[in-house]
Write a protein that holds these residues in place. Structure first.
Motif, PDB file in Angstrom:
ATOM      1  N   UNK A  81     -10.885  -1.109  -2.087  1.00  0.00           N
ATOM      2  CA  UNK A  81     -11.307  -1.866  -0.926  1.00  0.00           C
ATOM      3  C   UNK A  81     -10.296  -2.853  -0.394  1.00  0.00           C
ATOM      4  N   UNK A  82      -9.157  -3.010  -1.056  1.00  0.00           N
ATOM      5  CA  UNK A  82      -8.202  -4.048  -0.673  1.00  0.00           C
ATOM      6  C   UNK A  82      -7.150  -3.574   0.327  1.00  0.00           C
ATOM      7  N   UNK A  83      -7.006  -2.268   0.517  1.00  0.00           N
ATOM      8  CA  UNK A  83      -5.952  -1.748   1.380  1.00  0.00           C
ATOM      9  C   UNK A  83      -6.436  -0.493   2.094  1.00  0.00           C
ATOM     10  N   UNK A  84      -5.994  -0.315   3.320  1.00  0.00           N
ATOM     11  CA  UNK A  84      -6.241   0.916   4.037  1.00  0.00           C
ATOM     12  C   UNK A  84      -5.760   2.097   3.183  1.00  0.00           C
ATOM     13  N   UNK A  85      -6.569   3.140   2.998  1.00  0.00           N
ATOM     14  CA  UNK A  85      -6.164   4.238   2.113  1.00  0.00           C
ATOM     15  C   UNK A  85      -4.869   4.930   2.529  1.00  0.00           C
ATOM     16  N   UNK A  86      -4.626   5.059   3.830  1.00  0.00           N
ATOM     17  CA  UNK A  86      -3.380   5.676   4.285  1.00  0.00           C
ATOM     18  C   UNK A  86      -2.184   4.797   3.937  1.00  0.00           C
ATOM     19  N   UNK A  87      -2.337   3.493   4.129  1.00  0.00           N
ATOM     20  CA  UNK A  87      -1.274   2.570   3.747  1.00  0.00           C
ATOM     21  C   UNK A  87      -1.026   2.639   2.247  1.00  0.00           C
ATOM     22  N   UNK A  88      -2.092   2.641   1.461  1.00  0.00           N
ATOM     23  CA  UNK A  88      -1.947   2.710   0.009  1.00  0.00           C
ATOM     24  C   UNK A  88      -1.194   3.962  -0.410  1.00  0.00           C
ATOM     25  N   UNK A  89      -1.501   5.084   0.206  1.00  0.00           N
ATOM     26  CA  UNK A  89      -0.796   6.321  -0.115  1.00  0.00           C
ATOM     27  C   UNK A  89       0.687   6.205   0.194  1.00  0.00           C
ATOM     28  N   UNK A  90       1.025   5.550   1.310  1.00  0.00           N
ATOM     29  CA  UNK A  90       2.437   5.425   1.653  1.00  0.00           C
ATOM     30  C   UNK A  90       3.137   4.423   0.743  1.00  0.00           C
ATOM     31  N   UNK A  91       2.439   3.394   0.315  1.00  0.00           N
ATOM     32  CA  UNK A  91       2.983   2.495  -0.704  1.00  0.00           C
ATOM     33  C   UNK A  91       3.282   3.267  -1.981  1.00  0.00           C
ATOM     34  N   UNK A  92       2.341   4.130  -2.388  1.00  0.00           N
ATOM     35  CA  UNK A  92       2.534   4.923  -3.606  1.00  0.00           C
ATOM     36  C   UNK A  92       3.728   5.855  -3.465  1.00  0.00           C
ATOM     37  N   UNK A  93       3.860   6.501  -2.305  1.00  0.00           N
ATOM     38  CA  UNK A  93       4.987   7.405  -2.084  1.00  0.00           C
ATOM     39  C   UNK A  93       6.315   6.640  -2.174  1.00  0.00           C
ATOM     40  N   UNK A  94       6.330   5.437  -1.638  1.00  0.00           N
ATOM     41  CA  UNK A  94       7.548   4.637  -1.660  1.00  0.00           C
ATOM     42  C   UNK A  94       7.910   4.222  -3.081  1.00  0.00           C
ATOM     43  N   UNK A  95       6.929   3.731  -3.837  1.00  0.00           N
ATOM     44  CA  UNK A  95       7.200   3.329  -5.219  1.00  0.00           C
ATOM     45  C   UNK A  95       7.569   4.548  -6.069  1.00  0.00           C
ATOM     46  N   UNK A  96       6.976   5.688  -5.764  1.00  0.00           N
ATOM     47  CA  UNK A  96       7.368   6.923  -6.437  1.00  0.00           C
ATOM     48  C   UNK A  96       8.868   7.164  -6.267  1.00  0.00           C
ATOM     49  N   UNK A  97       9.381   7.012  -5.060  1.00  0.00           N
ATOM     50  CA  UNK A  97      10.806   7.229  -4.820  1.00  0.00           C
ATOM     51  C   UNK A  97      11.662   6.151  -5.470  1.00  0.00           C
TER      52      UNK A  97
END
Length: 259
Positions: A81-97
């Protein structure tokens, strides 16, 4: 069931500490041989002074991705509930890289009311928060698939929670790792229920979903029973200000004796 390797996690709880102490604990934990280092996704301490020192999880994960070389990293778990799910996914993709493919995307429905009210989020009910998690999963997967560049790997999704009707259904549909709370008997019982949900959605969760649990105390007391019940990722917690790692060291030694 797929033979997942026995792994030891450490949750560094980002409370009551200066960031220099957290950074040092990450270095010490990786040197100890821990397999995964987690933080948590809260905005205030859960123990001690409720207004004590505290740091945000995803900003920290970006720093850990640069700081570490071997361990997997993640939040145990991110409140949906703390972040837009699309934003969260892009944060995850970035940290993955940034990490070179070492992120675990830990997700949960959320529960700590102060996080919501103090930051202006709608707390809702347990049911509405679980529904938000279910609704977010397709959006997260779609955004990860659309990202350019693509993630370096299929980012493993960890879902934490034990609700047998709703949460375990979401785990069965979407998770690569399920984080359970409780002893070996609870794990065994709920694991069987998870596999029933898996059969209902056409997914072999016994093969596809790793079992994860919190642990504490001497590993000789509970470790073998948890492994016998199916757990392969066992995570010790440590909080500030000093981050004593003696307990997780014992669990790493116990793991090494069994590998």
């Amino acid at each position: 069931m797929t033979e997942h390797p026995l792994r030891i996690g450490l949750q560094l709880q980002p409370e009551h500490a200066d960031y220099s102490a957290i950074r040092d604990a990450v270095l010490r934990a990786e040197d100890l041989g821990v397999d995964v280092i987690f933080n948590w996704d809260h905005f205030y301490p859960l123990h001690g002074d409720p207004d004590g020192k505290h740091f945000e999880s995803w900003t920290m994960l970006g720093a850990w991705a640069e700081q570490t070389e071997r361990v997997e990293i993640g939040a145990l778990v991110t409140g949906i509930g703390y972040r837009n799910p699309d934003l969260l996914a892009d944060m995850a993709r970035t940290v993955d890289h940034i990490s070179g493919g070492r992120l675990i995307l830990g997700l949960g429905a959320g529960w700590f009311e102060k996080d919501y009210t103090q930051f202006g989020y709608e707390f809702g009910t347990a049911g509405s928060r679980i529904a938000s998690l279910a609704e977010a999963m397709p959006r997260i997967k779609a955004r990860l698939a659309a990202g350019n560049p693509a993630a370096t790997r299929e980012i493993p999704v960890l879902i934490g929670g034990g609700g047998v009707k709703k949460t375990l259904r979401i785990v069965a549909e979407h998770a690569d790792i399920w984080h359970s709370f409780g002893d070996a008997d609870v794990l065994r019982t709920k694991s069987a229920i998870l596999d029933e949900h898996g059969a209902a959605v056409g997914r072999d969760t016994a093969e596809l979903v790793e079992r994860s649990v919190d642990v504490g105390g001497p590993p000789e007391a509970t470790g073998d029973a948890l492994v016998a019940a199916g757990a392969t990722l066992l995570t010790v917690g440590s909080n500030g200000p000093d981050y004593d790692l003696s307990e997780v060291r014992a669990w790493v030694d116990w793991r090494d004796e069994r590998r």
